[in-house]
Design a protein around this motif. Structure first.
Motif, PDB file in Angstrom:
ATOM      1  N   ARG A   1      -2.373   3.212  -6.935  1.00  0.00           N
ATOM      2  CA  ARG A   1      -2.882   3.095  -8.296  1.00  0.00           C
ATOM      3  C   ARG A   1      -4.397   3.277  -8.353  1.00  0.00           C
ATOM      4  O   ARG A   1      -4.939   3.810  -9.327  1.00  0.00           O
TER       5      ARG A   1
ATOM      6  N   ASP B   1       4.894  -1.974 -11.908  1.00  0.00           N
ATOM      7  CA  ASP B   1       5.522  -1.270 -10.797  1.00  0.00           C
ATOM      8  C   ASP B   1       6.185  -2.261  -9.829  1.00  0.00           C
ATOM      9  O   ASP B   1       5.798  -2.387  -8.673  1.00  0.00           O
TER      10      ASP B   1
ATOM     11  N   ASP C   1       2.991   5.333  -3.032  1.00  0.00           N
ATOM     12  CA  ASP C   1       3.702   4.796  -4.198  1.00  0.00           C
ATOM     13  C   ASP C   1       5.213   4.757  -3.993  1.00  0.00           C
ATOM     14  O   ASP C   1       5.950   4.328  -4.874  1.00  0.00           O
TER      15      ASP C   1
END
Length: 257
Positions: free
Chosen positions: A34, A252, A66
């Motif tokens: 991020r 997330d 990610d």
């Protein structure tokens, strides 16, 4: 193609302490994605597995930051034997060479984070390294080590020089390569990396303007550095981490599976 998933369930066959370490390390990878601290599938973060053995967790070689989950992390012993490789992807040897050196040599260091960001590489290529031109940089006043580039870190004999260079510091600039921070836990290592990355980005931004730079006086930089150390003693790095973790859990949450 679909994201790579672990071959076998992990949570049910590891200790609660190891699972907690896995979740925290996976969170660090997702946060780095991020924050744009990644070099795609390259670079690596590691954390020691709680317990008497010098086992540590690191990313499988081939997953982007990610994509990392708690279950996909690889468990390695200090000699490089893969003890648990849930995705079957193996690990980056350079990651093993760098991280195992520090995990082996420093009993108090449980987390090691290494990046190849533009800002970090940019400052690592500068002869004078990190300049005391920002509050963020003062976090590392006389608390930052340097290690000369020897090529891609594939040779075990580089480990002794890496350890000699880092000494007792928790932050290292790998010249012409990138940044590395460590800590007694993920929270501390991440706090150190946050400040080092920000300091490097600020330095490149200041230099890009072309104006003469104002270097902070030694006494002022040292005063600020001690204040940062006091903040760690007071647990500020935990507050820093917890705030980031709340954001990650909202946006997330898949890292924890």
């Amino acid at each position: 193609m679909n994201a790579i998933t672990p071959i076998a369930p992990v949570k049910e066959r590891v200790s609660a302490a190891e699972w907690e370490a896995r979740v925290k390390l996976a969170a660090a990878y997702r946060l780095a994605a991020r924050l744009r601290w990644t070099d795609h599938i390259y670079t690596h973060f590691s954390v020691r597995v709680p317990g008497p053995d010098r086992h540590f967790l690191i990313n499988p070689y081939g997953l982007a930051f990610d994509e990392i989950t708690a279950s996909s992390l690889v468990k390695v012993d200090i000699d490089g034997t893969l003890l648990d490789d849930p995705t079957g992807l193996g690990i980056n040897r350079a990651g093993y060479v760098i991280h195992s050196a520090i995990h082996r040599a420093r009993e108090h260091t449980h987390a090691v984070l290494h990046t190849h960001t533009t800002a970090g590489i940019g400052v690592s290529a500068q002869r004078d390294g990190l300049l005391m031109i920002s509050q963020h940089a003062t976090r590392f006043h006389k608390r930052l080590a340097y290690h000369d580039y020897e090529g891609i870190a594939l040779d075990l004999d580089e480990q002794q020089r890496l350890i000699a260079d880092i000494g007792e510091h928790d932050a290292l600039i790998l010249r012409n390569h990138g940044l590395l921070t460590s800590g007694r836990n993920i929270e501390e290592a991440f706090y150190n990396l946050y400040y080092l990355e920000r300091a490097c980005a600020a330095q490149l931004a200041a230099q890009s303007g072309g104006a003469a730079l104002h270097i902070l006086p030694e006494a002022v930089a040292e005063k600020a550095a001690r204040a940062f150390e006091d903040a760690v003693v007071q647990g500020r790095h935990h507050s820093h981490w917890d705030a980031y973790l709340r954001q990650l859990e909202r946006d997330d949450p898949g890292f924890a599976r």
